[in-house]
Design a protein around this motif. Structure first.
Motif, PDB file in Angstrom:
ATOM      1  N   MET A 129      -5.186  44.808  -5.031  1.00 34.29           N
ATOM      2  CA  MET A 129      -5.206  43.752  -5.205  1.00 34.29           C
ATOM      3  C   MET A 129      -4.883  43.440  -7.059  1.00 34.29           C
ATOM      4  O   MET A 129      -4.340  42.697  -7.528  1.00 34.29           O
ATOM      5  CB  MET A 129      -6.010  42.741  -4.927  1.00 34.29           C
ATOM      6  N   TYR A 130      -5.231  43.835  -7.507  1.00 36.54           N
ATOM      7  CA  TYR A 130      -5.474  44.386  -9.357  1.00 36.54           C
ATOM      8  C   TYR A 130      -3.650  44.859  -9.448  1.00 36.54           C
ATOM      9  O   TYR A 130      -3.301  43.936 -10.196  1.00 36.54           O
ATOM     10  CB  TYR A 130      -6.297  45.837  -9.305  1.00 36.54           C
ATOM     11  N   GLN A 131      -2.840  45.820  -8.743  1.00 36.93           N
ATOM     12  CA  GLN A 131      -1.984  45.889  -8.793  1.00 36.93           C
ATOM     13  C   GLN A 131      -0.872  44.713  -8.631  1.00 36.93           C
ATOM     14  O   GLN A 131       0.316  44.247  -9.235  1.00 36.93           O
ATOM     15  CB  GLN A 131      -0.854  46.836  -7.917  1.00 36.93           C
ATOM     16  N   ASN A 238      12.888  43.188   4.448  1.00 32.10           N
ATOM     17  CA  ASN A 238      14.277  42.194   4.082  1.00 32.10           C
ATOM     18  C   ASN A 238      14.374  43.357   2.670  1.00 32.10           C
ATOM     19  O   ASN A 238      12.793  43.979   2.367  1.00 32.10           O
ATOM     20  CB  ASN A 238      14.013  41.291   4.313  1.00 32.10           C
ATOM     21  N   PRO A 239      15.435  43.604   1.783  1.00 30.76           N
ATOM     22  CA  PRO A 239      14.897  43.934   0.515  1.00 30.76           C
ATOM     23  C   PRO A 239      14.015  43.511  -0.490  1.00 30.76           C
ATOM     24  O   PRO A 239      13.291  44.502  -1.008  1.00 30.76           O
ATOM     25  CB  PRO A 239      16.478  43.700  -0.386  1.00 30.76           C
ATOM     26  N   LYS A 240      13.347  42.230  -0.424  1.00 29.59           N
ATOM     27  CA  LYS A 240      12.435  42.074  -1.068  1.00 29.59           C
ATOM     28  C   LYS A 240      10.761  42.190  -0.920  1.00 29.59           C
ATOM     29  O   LYS A 240      10.532  42.429  -1.180  1.00 29.59           O
ATOM     30  CB  LYS A 240      12.732  40.544  -1.134  1.00 29.59           C
ATOM     31  N   ASP A 241      10.865  42.357   0.113  1.00 25.00           N
ATOM     32  CA  ASP A 241       9.487  42.839   0.625  1.00 25.00           C
ATOM     33  C   ASP A 241       9.825  44.447   1.127  1.00 25.00           C
ATOM     34  O   ASP A 241       8.074  44.354   1.233  1.00 25.00           O
ATOM     35  CB  ASP A 241       9.738  43.079   2.200  1.00 25.00           C
ATOM     36  N   ILE A 242      10.661  45.123   0.872  1.00 22.52           N
ATOM     37  CA  ILE A 242      10.421  46.668   0.398  1.00 22.52           C
ATOM     38  C   ILE A 242       9.746  46.696  -1.149  1.00 22.52           C
ATOM     39  O   ILE A 242       9.543  47.582  -1.266  1.00 22.52           O
ATOM     40  CB  ILE A 242      11.856  47.075   0.947  1.00 22.52           C
ATOM     41  N   GLN A 243      11.059  46.348  -1.971  1.00 21.66           N
ATOM     42  CA  GLN A 243       9.923  46.249  -3.541  1.00 21.66           C
ATOM     43  C   GLN A 243       9.018  45.750  -3.376  1.00 21.66           C
ATOM     44  O   GLN A 243       7.925  46.457  -3.905  1.00 21.66           O
ATOM     45  CB  GLN A 243      10.693  45.408  -4.362  1.00 21.66           C
ATOM     46  N   GLN A 244       8.247  44.564  -2.387  1.00 14.08           N
ATOM     47  CA  GLN A 244       6.844  43.901  -2.679  1.00 14.08           C
ATOM     48  C   GLN A 244       5.386  45.349  -1.683  1.00 14.08           C
ATOM     49  O   GLN A 244       4.965  45.940  -1.886  1.00 14.08           O
ATOM     50  CB  GLN A 244       6.679  42.765  -2.067  1.00 14.08           C
ATOM     51  N   ASP A 245       6.373  45.703  -0.686  1.00 11.34           N
ATOM     52  CA  ASP A 245       5.278  46.684   0.460  1.00 11.34           C
ATOM     53  C   ASP A 245       5.502  48.148  -0.416  1.00 11.34           C
ATOM     54  O   ASP A 245       4.406  48.772   0.005  1.00 11.34           O
ATOM     55  CB  ASP A 245       6.320  46.633   1.204  1.00 11.34           C
ATOM     56  N   ARG A 247       3.550  50.745  -2.448  1.00  8.66           N
ATOM     57  CA  ARG A 247       2.731  50.868  -2.823  1.00  8.66           C
ATOM     58  C   ARG A 247       2.055  52.623  -3.418  1.00  8.66           C
ATOM     59  O   ARG A 247       2.548  53.685  -2.982  1.00  8.66           O
ATOM     60  CB  ARG A 247       1.405  50.910  -2.145  1.00  8.66           C
ATOM     61  N   LYS A 248       1.245  52.709  -4.218  1.00  5.89           N
ATOM     62  CA  LYS A 248       0.815  53.466  -4.860  1.00  5.89           C
ATOM     63  C   LYS A 248      -0.159  54.473  -4.120  1.00  5.89           C
ATOM     64  O   LYS A 248      -0.567  54.141  -3.136  1.00  5.89           O
ATOM     65  CB  LYS A 248       0.914  53.255  -6.214  1.00  5.89           C
TER      66      LYS A 248
END
Length: 363
Positions: A129-131, A238-245, A247-248
């Protein structure tokens, strides 16, 4: 519970709570406040957003203070009992040191178990949530154009359905490179592995190029191989989901870390950093119990009667422990030591030291 047990626990809980507050304040003052100020000055983040980020950063800090606070609490509790000669009266009454320290040891073990649960169910979620607040509300979705070590998965109930690893992702060209896909049946058993050099997004699905399918569904080591020029990648992101999914490691639960490690190993990629993160989810909380073993007997030394000296001794022991942990962690991540060995060395050394100190004061 005997009256004496309650009395000893009361002597422990006060310094323990003070330690949580003091050590948390130190961590906040040396790192978190600087980042918060940076968000305001460099990105013009609203105060409410910054305050939400600050609150969400707290659990990951507090979890680190539990072992330190247990050490301070146990050392100062028994230091006070020693300085007032109360411990002498208690032992003269026929009670051994181990019996006197047992309530603190049991409480420290409970704190360790609770910290493991807190580290699994609370910390990863608040870190995520912080990230998300930092990415979406402060830096305004300034996601990197390229990402390495991309892992995506789908679930069949509680079991893995599909697990994909890509060595590189380019959001500009919408391309995944060096792909390994594992597909599992409803029971979580591996059925098929697909490798491909690259995959491109055609607007609706990912198309893999120049790959190989390994069918292992027959079991008993039987493997059937088929090459392909093009194949649909069984991942819906999709490409946008990959960027957002992506996580560290600190945003992942232990179960999710295991999935990541499994994906890395299937692609013959070094997963030592993820393994160290997973094992330290247990070993760092266990340090609360380890520090209790060390702190209680140290508190009986007559020269420890000063609270300031007790605090100083705590800082020294903490520095040694985390120094060893950092050193062995680097060896584990670099492959010089097995990761599980590197993770448990600090606790094993602490337990040995604690048992020796307990044996010495019990003679």
């Amino acid at each position: 519970m005997r009256l004496l047990d309650k009395y000893i626990l009361k002597s422990f809980i006060g310094p323990f709570l003070f330690g949580v507050f003091a050590f948390t304040s130190i961590f906040i003052g040396t790192g978190t406040l600087f980042r918060i100020a940076q968000y305001i000055t460099e990105y013009g983040a609203p105060l409410l957003t910054v305050m939400k980020a600050f609150v969400l950063a707290m659990p990951s800090i507090i979890i680190l203070t539990f072992p330190m606070s247990v050490l301070l609490g146990s050392l100062m509790a028994f230091s006070r009992l020693s300085s007032t000669s109360e411990i002498v009266v208690m032992r003269a009454g026929g009670l051994s040191f181990l019996r006197l320290a047992m309530p603190v040891y049991i409480l420290a073990l409970i704190i360790s178990i609770g910290a493991v649960a807190f580290n699994e169910f609370v910390v990863p979620r608040t870190n995520n949530m912080y990230q998300n607040i930092v990415r979406e509300e402060i830096v305004k979705n300034a996601t990197p154009q390229t990402q390495d070590h991309v892992v995506l998965k789908s679930m069949n109930g509680n079991n893995l359905g599909t697990l994909m690893y890509a060595k590189h992702f380019d959001s500009a060209s919408k391309e995944l490179q060096m792909i390994t896909v594992q597909q599992f049946n409803d029971n979580g058993e591996l059925q098929q592995v697909e490798n491909a050099d690259r995959a491109e997004w055609n607007g609706s699905v990912w198309i893999m190029h120049d790959g190989v399918i390994y069918d292992v569904s027959a079991g008993n080591g039987v493997e059937r191989t088929m090459k392909f020029k093009e194949q649909i990648l069984p991942i819906k992101s999709n490409p946008k989901d990959i960027q957002q999914d992506q996580r560290k490691p600190e945003e992942l639960t232990i179960k999710e870390l295991r999935h990541q490690i499994k994906a890395y190993k299937a692609a013959y990629t070094n997963a030592s950093k993820l393994e160290m993160e997973m094992y330290q989810r247990f070993t760092i909380p266990l340090a609360s119990f380890v520090f209790a073993l060390v702190g209680a007997p140290l508190g009986l030394q007559k020269q420890r009667s000063s609270s300031s000296i007790g605090f100083g001794i705590s800082i020294l022991i903490i520095f040694i422990y985390y120094g060893v942990m950092t050193f062995t962690g680097a060896l584990g991540k670099g492959g010089a030591l097995p990761t599980v060995v590197a993770a448990i060395i600090p606790d094993v050394l602490g337990i040995i030291a604690g048992l020796y100190l307990n044996w010495r004061v019990s003679r």
